[in-house]
Design a protein around this motif. Structure first.
Motif, PDB file in Angstrom:
ATOM      1  N   LEU A 106       0.828  -1.204   0.000  1.00  0.00           N
ATOM      2  CA  LEU A 106       0.000   0.000   0.000  1.00  0.00           C
ATOM      3  C   LEU A 106       0.862   1.255   0.000  1.00  0.00           C
ATOM      4  CD1 LEU A 106      -2.898  -0.942   2.419  1.00  0.00           C
ATOM      5  CD2 LEU A 106      -3.039  -0.565  -0.039  1.00  0.00           C
ATOM      6  N   LYS A 107       1.949   1.253   0.765  1.00  0.00           N
ATOM      7  CA  LYS A 107       2.847   2.408   0.779  1.00  0.00           C
ATOM      8  C   LYS A 107       3.488   2.606  -0.585  1.00  0.00           C
ATOM      9  CE  LYS A 107       4.079   2.348   5.660  1.00  0.00           C
ATOM     10  NZ  LYS A 107       5.157   2.092   6.634  1.00  0.00           N
ATOM     11  N   PHE A 108       3.846   1.508  -1.245  1.00  0.00           N
ATOM     12  CA  PHE A 108       4.467   1.586  -2.567  1.00  0.00           C
ATOM     13  C   PHE A 108       3.488   2.159  -3.592  1.00  0.00           C
ATOM     14  CE2 PHE A 108       5.225  -0.469  -6.715  1.00  0.00           C
ATOM     15  CZ  PHE A 108       6.455   0.087  -7.005  1.00  0.00           C
ATOM     16  N   HIS A 109       2.242   1.686  -3.568  1.00  0.00           N
ATOM     17  CA  HIS A 109       1.251   2.146  -4.553  1.00  0.00           C
ATOM     18  C   HIS A 109       0.775   3.565  -4.273  1.00  0.00           C
ATOM     19  CE1 HIS A 109       1.022  -1.513  -6.800  1.00  0.00           C
ATOM     20  NE2 HIS A 109       0.713  -2.232  -5.734  1.00  0.00           N
ATOM     21  N   SER A 110       0.743   3.962  -3.008  1.00  0.00           N
ATOM     22  CA  SER A 110       0.259   5.311  -2.701  1.00  0.00           C
ATOM     23  C   SER A 110       1.324   6.369  -2.971  1.00  0.00           C
ATOM     24  CB  SER A 110      -0.213   5.388  -1.254  1.00  0.00           C
ATOM     25  OG  SER A 110       0.870   5.193  -0.381  1.00  0.00           O
ATOM     26  N   SER A 111       2.582   5.958  -3.092  1.00  0.00           N
ATOM     27  CA  SER A 111       3.626   6.943  -3.362  1.00  0.00           C
ATOM     28  C   SER A 111       3.493   7.519  -4.771  1.00  0.00           C
ATOM     29  CB  SER A 111       5.010   6.327  -3.161  1.00  0.00           C
ATOM     30  OG  SER A 111       5.205   5.279  -4.089  1.00  0.00           O
ATOM     31  N   GLY A 112       3.097   6.725  -5.746  1.00  0.00           N
ATOM     32  CA  GLY A 112       2.846   7.232  -7.091  1.00  0.00           C
ATOM     33  C   GLY A 112       1.380   7.539  -7.242  1.00  0.00           C
ATOM     34  N   ASN A 113       0.922   8.645  -6.701  1.00  0.00           N
ATOM     35  CA  ASN A 113      -0.499   8.950  -6.593  1.00  0.00           C
ATOM     36  C   ASN A 113      -1.039   9.659  -7.837  1.00  0.00           C
ATOM     37  OD1 ASN A 113      -2.952   8.962  -5.363  1.00  0.00           O
ATOM     38  ND2 ASN A 113      -2.466  10.584  -3.908  1.00  0.00           N
ATOM     39  N   LYS A 114      -0.719   9.163  -9.020  1.00  0.00           N
ATOM     40  CA  LYS A 114      -1.200   9.784 -10.247  1.00  0.00           C
ATOM     41  C   LYS A 114      -2.361   8.976 -10.808  1.00  0.00           C
ATOM     42  CE  LYS A 114       3.115  11.970 -11.463  1.00  0.00           C
ATOM     43  NZ  LYS A 114       4.097  12.216 -12.482  1.00  0.00           N
ATOM     44  N   MET A 115      -3.394   9.682 -11.246  1.00  0.00           N
ATOM     45  CA  MET A 115      -4.553   9.009 -11.823  1.00  0.00           C
ATOM     46  C   MET A 115      -4.282   8.673 -13.280  1.00  0.00           C
ATOM     47  SD  MET A 115      -7.966  10.878 -10.382  1.00  0.00           S
ATOM     48  CE  MET A 115      -7.523  12.535 -10.767  1.00  0.00           C
ATOM     49  N   SER A 116      -4.871   7.571 -13.710  1.00  0.00           N
ATOM     50  CA  SER A 116      -4.754   7.222 -15.121  1.00  0.00           C
ATOM     51  C   SER A 116      -5.589   8.204 -15.942  1.00  0.00           C
ATOM     52  CB  SER A 116      -5.221   5.788 -15.347  1.00  0.00           C
ATOM     53  OG  SER A 116      -6.606   5.689 -15.114  1.00  0.00           O
ATOM     54  N   PRO A 117      -5.296   8.363 -17.231  1.00  0.00           N
ATOM     55  CA  PRO A 117      -6.048   9.322 -18.052  1.00  0.00           C
ATOM     56  C   PRO A 117      -7.546   9.006 -18.123  1.00  0.00           C
ATOM     57  CG  PRO A 117      -4.082   8.560 -19.209  1.00  0.00           C
ATOM     58  CD  PRO A 117      -4.179   7.783 -17.944  1.00  0.00           C
ATOM     59  N   GLU A 118      -7.889   7.710 -18.103  1.00  0.00           N
ATOM     60  CA  GLU A 118      -9.314   7.339 -18.161  1.00  0.00           C
ATOM     61  C   GLU A 118     -10.045   7.809 -16.910  1.00  0.00           C
ATOM     62  OE1 GLU A 118      -6.908   4.811 -18.343  1.00  0.00           O
ATOM     63  OE2 GLU A 118      -6.793   4.781 -20.523  1.00  0.00           O
ATOM     64  N   VAL A 119      -9.426   7.579 -15.757  1.00  0.00           N
ATOM     65  CA  VAL A 119     -10.048   7.989 -14.496  1.00  0.00           C
ATOM     66  C   VAL A 119     -10.130   9.505 -14.424  1.00  0.00           C
ATOM     67  CG1 VAL A 119      -9.765   7.962 -11.984  1.00  0.00           C
ATOM     68  CG2 VAL A 119      -9.303   5.899 -13.300  1.00  0.00           C
ATOM     69  N   LYS A 120      -9.078  10.182 -14.845  1.00  0.00           N
ATOM     70  CA  LYS A 120      -9.068  11.648 -14.808  1.00  0.00           C
ATOM     71  C   LYS A 120     -10.151  12.223 -15.704  1.00  0.00           C
ATOM     72  CE  LYS A 120      -5.981  15.623 -15.170  1.00  0.00           C
ATOM     73  NZ  LYS A 120      -6.968  16.451 -14.599  1.00  0.00           N
ATOM     74  N   SER A 121     -10.354  11.639 -16.889  1.00  0.00           N
ATOM     75  CA  SER A 121     -11.394  12.151 -17.781  1.00  0.00           C
ATOM     76  C   SER A 121     -12.783  11.925 -17.191  1.00  0.00           C
ATOM     77  CB  SER A 121     -11.289  11.512 -19.162  1.00  0.00           C
ATOM     78  OG  SER A 121     -11.622  10.146 -19.112  1.00  0.00           O
ATOM     79  N   ARG A 122     -12.993  10.788 -16.521  1.00  0.00           N
ATOM     80  CA  ARG A 122     -14.291  10.528 -15.877  1.00  0.00           C
ATOM     81  C   ARG A 122     -14.528  11.486 -14.717  1.00  0.00           C
ATOM     82  NH1 ARG A 122     -17.444   8.129 -19.421  1.00  0.00           N
ATOM     83  NH2 ARG A 122     -16.429   6.300 -20.265  1.00  0.00           N
ATOM     84  N   VAL A 123     -13.499  11.736 -13.953  1.00  0.00           N
ATOM     85  CA  VAL A 123     -13.616  12.676 -12.832  1.00  0.00           C
ATOM     86  C   VAL A 123     -13.949  14.067 -13.362  1.00  0.00           C
ATOM     87  CG1 VAL A 123     -12.297  13.837 -11.012  1.00  0.00           C
ATOM     88  CG2 VAL A 123     -12.166  11.368 -11.248  1.00  0.00           C
ATOM     89  N   ASP A 124     -13.300  14.465 -14.451  1.00  0.00           N
ATOM     90  CA  ASP A 124     -13.594  15.771 -15.052  1.00  0.00           C
ATOM     91  C   ASP A 124     -15.039  15.843 -15.537  1.00  0.00           C
ATOM     92  OD1 ASP A 124     -11.029  16.607 -14.530  1.00  0.00           O
ATOM     93  OD2 ASP A 124     -10.279  16.183 -16.561  1.00  0.00           O
ATOM     94  N   GLU A 125     -15.545  14.750 -16.132  1.00  0.00           N
ATOM     95  CA  GLU A 125     -16.939  14.724 -16.582  1.00  0.00           C
ATOM     96  C   GLU A 125     -17.893  14.879 -15.407  1.00  0.00           C
ATOM     97  OE1 GLU A 125     -17.963  11.357 -18.996  1.00  0.00           O
ATOM     98  OE2 GLU A 125     -16.185  11.598 -20.243  1.00  0.00           O
ATOM     99  N   VAL A 126     -17.608  14.191 -14.303  1.00  0.00           N
ATOM    100  CA  VAL A 126     -18.462  14.281 -13.121  1.00  0.00           C
ATOM    101  C   VAL A 126     -18.445  15.701 -12.563  1.00  0.00           C
ATOM    102  CG1 VAL A 126     -18.695  13.507 -10.726  1.00  0.00           C
ATOM    103  CG2 VAL A 126     -18.311  11.840 -12.533  1.00  0.00           C
TER     104      VAL A 126
END
Length: 150
Positions: A106-126
């Motif tokens: 969990l520490k390893f995965h949370s260190s690179g806290n960048k969203m994928s482009p698909e998730v970012k586009s969905r968040v922007d739509e919301v």
């Protein structure tokens, strides 16, 4: 129709499968060109729609949450009883090692806290939807809280 002839009418055949492929109903309702609900409905209607859907969602969320909490808590309770009475034996060293390994992942995965482009586009739509439909969203939030409380 003298002489027993048959009158032929010409009809055009409408292929519904092909028609719906070209014009799905959700594009008309949710398309960006369809505008926000603020343009379609008055404020009272938006508040009622948002409040009712929010209340229903909150009420169902509350009931399902209680059921899930009861099931998980009951499962842990039964496991503890089974461990205490000797039906099962828990290797606590192995559990501790697995928990520490999971923490490291969990520490390893949370260190690179960048969203994928698909998730970012969905968040922007919301976010765009929420900004366009502030009254509806406010009604939904209030209804959700009331549904959770009832």
């Amino acid at each position: 129709m003298a002489g027993g002839g048959v009158k032929e009418d010409s009809f055009s055949v409408l292929d519904l499968a092909e028609y719906t492929k070209n014009r799905p109903w959700w594009r008309k309702v949710f398309a960006p060109s369809s505008g926000s609900s603020a343009e379609k409905y008055n404020v009272a209607t938006q508040l009622v729609i948002g409040g009712v859907t929010g209340w229903c969602t909150g009420f169902i969320f509350q009931k399902v949450g209680k059921l899930a909490a009861t099931a998980v808590g009951g499962g842990f309770f039964l496991l503890q009883i089974a461990n205490h009475t000797g039906y099962i034996k828990v290797d606590w060293k192995l559990v501790e090692r697995d928990v520490n390994k999971a923490k490291q992942q969990l520490k390893f995965h949370s260190s690179g806290n960048k969203m994928s482009p698909e998730v970012k586009s969905r968040v922007d739509e919301v976010i765009i939807f929420l900004k366009k439909n502030v009254i509806l969203t406010g009604g939904f939030a209030g209804g959700f809280l009331l549904g959770m409380a009832s």
